[in-house]
Design a protein around this motif. Structure first.
Motif, mmCIF file in Angstrom:
data_model
loop_
_atom_site.group_PDB
_atom_site.id
_atom_site.type_symbol
_atom_site.label_atom_id
_atom_site.label_comp_id
_atom_site.label_asym_id
_atom_site.label_seq_id
_atom_site.Cartn_x
_atom_site.Cartn_y
_atom_site.Cartn_z
ATOM 1 N N LEU A 293 -1.832 5.939 -10.857
ATOM 2 C CA LEU A 293 -2.480 4.848 -11.249
ATOM 3 C C LEU A 293 -2.492 3.651 -10.159
ATOM 4 O O LEU A 293 -3.570 3.089 -10.056
ATOM 5 C CB LEU A 293 -2.202 4.289 -12.723
ATOM 6 N N THR A 294 -1.459 3.502 -9.640
ATOM 7 C CA THR A 294 -1.080 2.604 -8.647
ATOM 8 C C THR A 294 -1.898 2.743 -7.379
ATOM 9 O O THR A 294 -2.743 1.795 -6.689
ATOM 10 C CB THR A 294 0.323 2.456 -8.201
ATOM 11 N N ALA A 295 -1.780 3.842 -6.873
ATOM 12 C CA ALA A 295 -2.845 4.763 -5.654
ATOM 13 C C ALA A 295 -4.187 4.404 -5.935
ATOM 14 O O ALA A 295 -4.881 4.253 -4.819
ATOM 15 C CB ALA A 295 -2.389 6.053 -5.556
ATOM 16 N N THR A 296 -4.652 4.741 -7.198
ATOM 17 C CA THR A 296 -6.038 4.599 -7.519
ATOM 18 C C THR A 296 -6.595 3.063 -7.820
ATOM 19 O O THR A 296 -7.818 2.896 -7.939
ATOM 20 C CB THR A 296 -6.666 5.351 -8.541
ATOM 21 N N GLY A 297 -5.641 2.162 -7.780
ATOM 22 C CA GLY A 297 -6.045 0.687 -8.010
ATOM 23 C C GLY A 297 -6.106 0.290 -9.556
ATOM 24 O O GLY A 297 -6.581 -0.447 -9.943
ATOM 25 N N MET A 298 -5.746 1.695 -10.345
ATOM 26 C CA MET A 298 -5.967 1.154 -11.802
ATOM 27 C C MET A 298 -4.868 0.287 -12.485
ATOM 28 O O MET A 298 -4.887 -0.263 -13.620
ATOM 29 C CB MET A 298 -6.119 2.586 -12.414
ATOM 30 N N LEU A 299 -3.630 0.376 -11.651
ATOM 31 C CA LEU A 299 -2.417 -0.331 -11.930
ATOM 32 C C LEU A 299 -2.063 -1.203 -10.905
ATOM 33 O O LEU A 299 -1.834 -0.679 -9.719
ATOM 34 C CB LEU A 299 -1.517 0.384 -12.575
ATOM 35 N N THR A 300 -1.823 -2.478 -11.211
ATOM 36 C CA THR A 300 -1.219 -3.348 -10.169
ATOM 37 C C THR A 300 0.260 -3.747 -10.662
ATOM 38 O O THR A 300 0.391 -4.352 -11.812
ATOM 39 C CB THR A 300 -2.115 -4.650 -9.691
ATOM 40 N N LEU A 301 1.244 -3.484 -9.839
ATOM 41 C CA LEU A 301 2.475 -3.982 -10.166
ATOM 42 C C LEU A 301 2.707 -5.304 -9.865
ATOM 43 O O LEU A 301 2.410 -5.813 -8.694
ATOM 44 C CB LEU A 301 3.615 -3.223 -9.411
ATOM 45 N N ALA A 302 3.701 -5.710 -10.569
ATOM 46 C CA ALA A 302 4.027 -7.292 -10.452
ATOM 47 C C ALA A 302 5.199 -7.304 -8.991
ATOM 48 O O ALA A 302 5.607 -6.255 -8.561
ATOM 49 C CB ALA A 302 4.884 -8.072 -11.450
ATOM 50 N N GLU A 303 5.206 -8.235 -8.495
ATOM 51 C CA GLU A 303 6.073 -8.691 -7.209
ATOM 52 C C GLU A 303 7.456 -8.110 -7.437
ATOM 53 O O GLU A 303 7.992 -8.566 -8.596
ATOM 54 C CB GLU A 303 5.910 -10.059 -6.865
ATOM 55 N N GLY A 304 8.080 -7.382 -6.749
ATOM 56 C CA GLY A 304 9.235 -6.701 -6.970
ATOM 57 C C GLY A 304 9.561 -5.668 -8.244
ATOM 58 O O GLY A 304 10.757 -5.099 -8.331
#
Length: 168
Positions: free
Chosen positions: A48-59
């Motif tokens: 999900l992160t790699a496809t841009g569907m999920l953005t994690l918060a800083e840290g």
């Protein structure tokens, strides 16, 4: 009644100590299933992160994101419920139960239904329902046995082998 059902209808109820020993084995298997399920969940979060569907918060990392999600705990519970329910329904034995020659069945010795397996999963309280066996001297049945209208019996070595080869 077919001969397989008659064969298993007469076995004695499982003692608390056998239930507990099988529970210990199954906890180890459940830990491995949780690790595998968690690895799959982490891989899904990374996808999900790699496809841009999920953005994690800083840290924040993927594990932190999963732990903050209410769905992760539910996912793990569903996976464990499906594991135990499948084995109870399919063969009447989990890996730990097979090692300790235990089998869950209907009171007449027949195989339980998928509905009964689901009831057992929902009422077993992660194995704590087995404590009732210490009080129920006459029937030696746990809470989930009463709820699902099943019993847990101790098989002979021969019967345990018969079920092993029959279920493969």
């Amino acid at each position: 009644m077919n001969t397989t059902h008659a064969l298993h209808a007469g076995f004695p109820s499982a003692s608390f100590l056998r239930r507990f020993a099988a529970w210990i084995y199954d906890v180890l298997v459940a830990a491995a299933i949780i690790m595998l399920s968690s690895a799959l969940a982490l891989a899904f979060a990374a996808l999900l992160t790699a496809t841009g569907m999920l953005t994690l918060a800083e840290g924040q990392d993927h594990a932190g994101w999963l732990n903050n999600s209410p769905f992760y705990s539910l996912y793990i519970l569903v996976v464990l419920g499906l594991f135990f329910g499948w084995f109870w329904w399919r063969s009447g034995q989990t890996i730990g139960m097979r090692a300790w020659r235990l089998k869950v069945q209907n009171r007449d010795g027949s195989r339980m239904s998928a509905k009964q397996a689901a009831i057992r999963v929902l009422t077993c309280l992660f194995g704590l329902g087995n404590l009732w066996v210490l009080v129920d001297f006459k029937n030696r049945r746990a809470w989930h046995d009463y709820a699902a209208k099943t019993e847990l019996v101790t098989l002979s070595k021969e019967a345990n082998q018969l079920y092993y080869w029959k279920d493969l």
